[in-house]
Design a protein around this motif. Structure first.
Motif, short mmCIF file in Angstrom:
data_model
loop_
_atom_site.label_atom_id
_atom_site.label_comp_id
_atom_site.label_asym_id
_atom_site.label_seq_id
_atom_site.Cartn_x
_atom_site.Cartn_y
_atom_site.Cartn_z
N HIS A 228 0.83 -1.21 0.00
CA HIS A 228 0.00 0.00 0.00
C HIS A 228 0.86 1.26 0.00
O HIS A 228 0.59 2.22 -0.72
CB HIS A 228 -0.92 -0.02 1.23
CG HIS A 228 -1.78 1.20 1.34
ND1 HIS A 228 -2.88 1.41 0.53
CD2 HIS A 228 -1.69 2.29 2.17
CE1 HIS A 228 -3.43 2.57 0.85
NE2 HIS A 228 -2.74 3.11 1.83
N LYS A 229 1.94 1.23 0.79
CA LYS A 229 2.82 2.39 0.84
C LYS A 229 3.53 2.60 -0.49
O LYS A 229 3.68 3.74 -0.95
CB LYS A 229 3.87 2.19 1.95
CG LYS A 229 4.81 3.39 2.11
CD LYS A 229 5.81 3.16 3.24
CE LYS A 229 6.75 4.36 3.36
NZ LYS A 229 7.74 4.14 4.46
N SER B 14 1.03 4.13 -2.98
CA SER B 14 0.77 5.54 -2.71
C SER B 14 1.97 6.40 -3.03
O SER B 14 1.83 7.57 -3.42
CB SER B 14 0.38 5.72 -1.23
OG SER B 14 1.46 5.34 -0.38
N THR B 15 3.18 5.84 -2.90
CA THR B 15 4.40 6.59 -3.16
C THR B 15 4.69 6.71 -4.65
O THR B 15 5.14 7.76 -5.12
CB THR B 15 5.61 5.91 -2.47
OG1 THR B 15 5.34 5.82 -1.08
CG2 THR B 15 6.88 6.71 -2.69
N SER C 277 2.50 5.85 -7.40
CA SER C 277 1.41 5.95 -8.37
C SER C 277 1.46 7.24 -9.19
O SER C 277 1.26 7.23 -10.40
CB SER C 277 0.05 5.83 -7.65
OG SER C 277 -0.07 6.84 -6.66
N ARG D 174 -2.59 13.80 -5.34
CA ARG D 174 -2.32 12.45 -4.86
C ARG D 174 -1.18 12.40 -3.85
O ARG D 174 -0.69 11.33 -3.52
CB ARG D 174 -1.98 11.54 -6.06
CG ARG D 174 -3.10 11.43 -7.09
CD ARG D 174 -2.70 10.49 -8.20
NE ARG D 174 -2.48 9.14 -7.70
CZ ARG D 174 -3.43 8.24 -7.54
NH1 ARG D 174 -4.68 8.53 -7.85
NH2 ARG D 174 -3.15 7.03 -7.09
N ASN D 175 -0.76 13.55 -3.35
CA ASN D 175 0.37 13.59 -2.43
C ASN D 175 -0.04 14.38 -1.19
O ASN D 175 -0.30 15.59 -1.26
CB ASN D 175 1.57 14.25 -3.12
CG ASN D 175 2.84 14.11 -2.31
OD1 ASN D 175 2.91 14.54 -1.16
ND2 ASN D 175 3.86 13.53 -2.91
#
Length: 323
Positions: free
Chosen positions: A234-235, A238-239, A241, A292-293
């Motif tokens: 997941h991390k 998220s990092t 994508s 997204r960040n």
């Protein structure tokens, strides 16, 4: 067709989007709006990275450089495109055309190198987090950036010099800026040397960062599989994508537009790709990274709060001065 030496071609006529004359006013308004959004969005991202202490990291240094590149890229081409959509002179001098070609190729290639550096940063952060600060530093990022500028500048200079040595049979460029493919189409003879460079040296400089990015993400994928952790997956998603989306936007259009023989040149299709590459992608990049960040969104919120506080204090300051 009468052959004319390059010394006789003192200027080029940029036909722009001549194949869509009825759509010119609509396209003008849409492109102008997207250009303003791209410039303001990327400029805001650069300012936030420079002013917010929490974003003083190598990753965000590279992100600010990417935003600077996007501002430069869209400004090289779009204002001229908008001017030539108006009923005014559509000519550009030979020297200015070559200068535009040089800067466009330099900045366009530089974007890929920055994305490769960002992929290396993400690879180090996920695959070797304990040694991340020792592997990635501001000094390393600065070295990578400066070296990349030198490489892409020399590459673009080579192409620009070779174009000046071509013999042209006309001066009407079927594009809205001076790009390598439409200029090669004007050559009286097939520019074999130029095309060979595009598929050899051009691949090395432009596409090699893409293969480096693929290798980095392959290593990230292997590391995630070995960890057997949903939290790590997941991390990583998220990092990475946002970076993956930007890479797909860039190379999806660049490979289609440049790395093919000039004989397969299609006017309308290439105009659409060029507009996407020079206008849409620079506009979307800051939106992708900001929306997204969480760190960028937090920095934007802190910046806006500071501006609001300064705005609230300004009237009191003026009143005290008057008193």
């Amino acid at each position: 067709m009468a052959t004319r030496n390059r010394t006789e071609v003192t200027e080029f006529v940029l036909l722009g989007l001549a194949s869509w004359p009825e759509m010119q006013p609509i396209i003008f308004g849409i492109v102008l709006a997207m250009y303003l959004v791209a410039v303001m969005g990327n400029a805001l991202l650069v300012i936030v990275v420079l002013l917010d202490s929490k974003l003083q990291t190598p990753m965000y240094f590279l992100l600010s450089q990417l935003s600077f590149i996007d501002i430069f890229l869209t400004t090289i081409t779009v204002p001229q495109m908008l001017v030539h959509m108006l009923p005014v002179n559509r000519t550009i001098s030979f020297n200015c055309c070559i200068i535009q070609l040089f800067f466009f190729m330099t900045v366009g290639s530089m974007e890929g190198h920055l994305l490769a550096a960002m992929a290396y940063d993400r690879c180090a952060a996920i695959c070797d987090p304990l040694r991340y600060s020792a592997i990635i530093s501001h000094r390393l990022c600065l070295r990578i950036t400066l070296t990349s500028w030198v490489v892409v500048s020399l590459n673009s200079l080579l192409y620009s010099v070779l174009v000046t040595r071509l013999t042209f049979c006309g001066n009407e460029v079927t594009h809205f800026f001076c790009d390598i493919t439409p200029l090669l189409k004007l050559s009286c003879t097939r520019p074999v040397v130029n095309e060979m460079l595009i598929f050899t040296e051009g691949v090395a400089v432009v596409v090699s960062p893409f293969f480096f990015i693929l290798g980095s993400y392959a290593r990230i994928g292997v590391a995630i599989v070995r960890m057997h952790s949903v939290a790590v997956l997941h991390k990583a998603l998220s990092t990475c994508s946002s970076h993956v989306m930007v890479v797909l936007l860039l190379y999806g259009s660049v490979i289609r537009m440049h790395l093919r023989p000039s004989s397969s040149y299609d006017l309308d299709q290439d105009h659409q790709i060029a507009i996407f590459y020079t206008v849409v992608t620079p506009m979307l990049n800051p939106l992708i990274y900001s929306l997204r960040n969480k760190e960028v969104k937090g920095a934007l919120q802190r910046l806006f709060r500071k501006l609001c506080i300064l705005g609230n204090f300004q009237p009191d300051y003026q009143a005290n001065r008057e008193w």
